[in-house]
Scaffold this motif. Sequence first.
Motif, PDB file in Angstrom:
ATOM      1  N   ASP A 302       5.894 -10.583   1.059  1.00 48.50           N
ATOM      2  CA  ASP A 302       4.544 -10.096   0.774  1.00 48.50           C
ATOM      3  C   ASP A 302       3.523 -10.694   1.733  1.00 48.50           C
ATOM      4  O   ASP A 302       3.762 -11.729   2.362  1.00 48.50           O
ATOM      5  CB  ASP A 302       4.134 -10.489  -0.655  1.00 48.50           C
ATOM      6  CG  ASP A 302       4.865  -9.672  -1.710  1.00 48.50           C
ATOM      7  OD1 ASP A 302       5.824  -8.959  -1.343  1.00 48.50           O
ATOM      8  OD2 ASP A 302       4.481  -9.764  -2.885  1.00 48.50           O
ATOM      9  N   ASP A 303       2.388 -10.024   1.756  1.00 45.12           N
ATOM     10  CA  ASP A 303       1.135 -10.520   2.351  1.00 45.12           C
ATOM     11  C   ASP A 303       1.079 -10.452   3.878  1.00 45.12           C
ATOM     12  O   ASP A 303       0.023 -10.622   4.449  1.00 45.12           O
ATOM     13  CB  ASP A 303       0.814 -11.963   1.925  1.00 45.12           C
ATOM     14  CG  ASP A 303       0.653 -12.112   0.410  1.00 45.12           C
ATOM     15  OD1 ASP A 303       0.832 -11.086  -0.299  1.00 45.12           O
ATOM     16  OD2 ASP A 303       0.352 -13.220  -0.061  1.00 45.12           O
ATOM     17  N   HIS A 355       0.886  -3.301  -0.061  1.00 45.68           N
ATOM     18  CA  HIS A 355       0.510  -4.443  -0.916  1.00 45.68           C
ATOM     19  C   HIS A 355      -1.027  -4.516  -1.001  1.00 45.68           C
ATOM     20  O   HIS A 355      -1.568  -5.525  -1.422  1.00 45.68           O
ATOM     21  CB  HIS A 355       1.100  -5.730  -0.345  1.00 45.68           C
ATOM     22  CG  HIS A 355       1.109  -6.887  -1.289  1.00 45.68           C
ATOM     23  ND1 HIS A 355       1.365  -6.747  -2.638  1.00 45.68           N
ATOM     24  CD2 HIS A 355       0.903  -8.236  -1.081  1.00 45.68           C
ATOM     25  CE1 HIS A 355       1.303  -7.945  -3.218  1.00 45.68           C
ATOM     26  NE2 HIS A 355       1.025  -8.866  -2.281  1.00 45.68           N
ATOM     27  N   HIS A 359      -5.900  -7.290  -0.232  1.00 47.79           N
ATOM     28  CA  HIS A 359      -5.282  -8.265  -1.124  1.00 47.79           C
ATOM     29  C   HIS A 359      -6.330  -9.130  -1.791  1.00 47.79           C
ATOM     30  O   HIS A 359      -6.080 -10.257  -2.224  1.00 47.79           O
ATOM     31  CB  HIS A 359      -4.273  -9.125  -0.364  1.00 47.79           C
ATOM     32  CG  HIS A 359      -3.249  -9.776  -1.237  1.00 47.79           C
ATOM     33  ND1 HIS A 359      -3.548 -10.777  -2.135  1.00 47.79           N
ATOM     34  CD2 HIS A 359      -1.910  -9.555  -1.361  1.00 47.79           C
ATOM     35  CE1 HIS A 359      -2.447 -11.154  -2.764  1.00 47.79           C
ATOM     36  NE2 HIS A 359      -1.437 -10.413  -2.308  1.00 47.79           N
TER      37      HIS A 359
HETATM   38 ZN    ZN Z   1       0.625 -11.019  -2.507  1.00 52.19          ZN
END
Ligand code: ZN
Length: 505
Positions: A302-303, A355, A359
């Motif tokens: 993720d990210d 995602h 964020h």
């Molecule tokens: Zn995340």
Amino acid sequence: MKEKTQSAAKTRSEKEREKTRKALRQKKIRVVLAVLFVYLLVMIAAAVIIDDRHIEITLLGPEEDIAEVGETYVDLGAEAYFVGNLFGKSVNPLEIKTESGVDVDVIGDYTVKYTAEGFGKKAESYRRVLVRDTKPPVITLNHEEGYLASWLVGYTEEGFSATDNYDGDLTAKVVRTEVDDTVYYSVADSSGNETAVERKIEYGVSEPQIRLEGGEEITVGAAFTFTDPGFEAVDKSGNDLTSYVKVTGEVIPYELGTYTLDYYIMNEQGETASARRIVNVVPQPRVETVIPNRKTIYLTFDDGPGPYTAQLLDVLARYGAKATFFVTGNGQYYDRDYTDMIGRAFREGHSIGVHTLTHDYAAVYASRDAFFRDFNAMEDIIYEQTGQYTRLFRFPGGSSNTVSRNYCSGIMSSLVNYMTNMGYVYFDWNVDSGDALGGAKNSYTVSNNVAEGCLENTVNVVLQHDTKDFSVAAVESILRWGRNNGYVFEALDESSYGAHHGTNN
Ligand code: ZN
């Protein structure tokens, strides 16, 4: 005897008397002749006075004539004779001199003068000639065979012109009025001659047909946007009126339900043509979840992308392992822009999921629309990188996050429904590497957490972050451990198990 004497005397004296008598007689004759002569003179004078001989001019045609402007004027002329009371009219006409000032090209009053003379006599006569415009202007109406007035905008003037023999083009002076189904045109020339014509307007038979592409009832899968399949409106005259169609009603494309769209056109008479479409918004078809029959680990990162993503891709390639990247737009805020790693990961066979762009919990969970906006902004970047949109995503914080409560009550369960109905597949995880803030601080802990978390008889969805160097550094030992223990490393797809947590907001 006396007579004899007398006779002798007579001879002499008689001769004298004879002479005297003769003279007397001659004198008498002269007197008579003189008297006769005077009488004759008196009679002639009387005859001349009584006869009153003079020249008389008679006009042929009227004394006042009207000539049409611009046309040839033919003067009928005149006759002249000597006339008298006693002896009447002379046998031969006199010659007439005509002086005409008539200018047929200019409206006006003119005089024609006739003069005759002879024997010291002279006469004049006149005719008035009035040059006038008595012809009305001519109005010509243009008409295209088969032209019919439009149902929508009514009659469109096909054109007209007006000309006058004297004034020339009078088109600009035409007075045009439209009453019901008739157009009236009138114009007057400078002489007051009027012309009026009219035309009957022929209309198309009836209102246009609005034809709905795709039919009167359509069923569409839930989506971010609804695009009308299209429509067209054509009237009986063949005019395309599609651009005049107004559509009322609304389809909320991500909200399941039945919607009504009304299409209509209204003309100047207030008549309408309409069509109605029913739109059913239904869930997008779901891809059945398939549980792999091999021991499978889905590594998810993720990210990213970030500075360590390339290194991660290298090690995955070395081991022939596939993974899944839930990406953000934050790759562009490092020392350099790492967004291109999305494209590389995709080309190397890994899965790409959304995602969200920022964020930023406060931003993405502010509202449904805020989430949609942020989500689609990331989709656009993914499309630029991979040439396709993805159906896979992971909520920031996972679907079970409680942080969203701070921004919008109930948003997680509502987003799960919307996104699922729109055919997006979200993933949580069931193995946490613990690399997030406040968790593991080194590679050993990360790989240990993964090794301990993965179970042989379940589908393992592992959470890691490729924005953490120690987490990326742990990947090689995870891959080695997995291979040694009979696991395969696969990339998620729409049929994969979602490892859902359940929502808490
Ligand atoms: Zn995340």
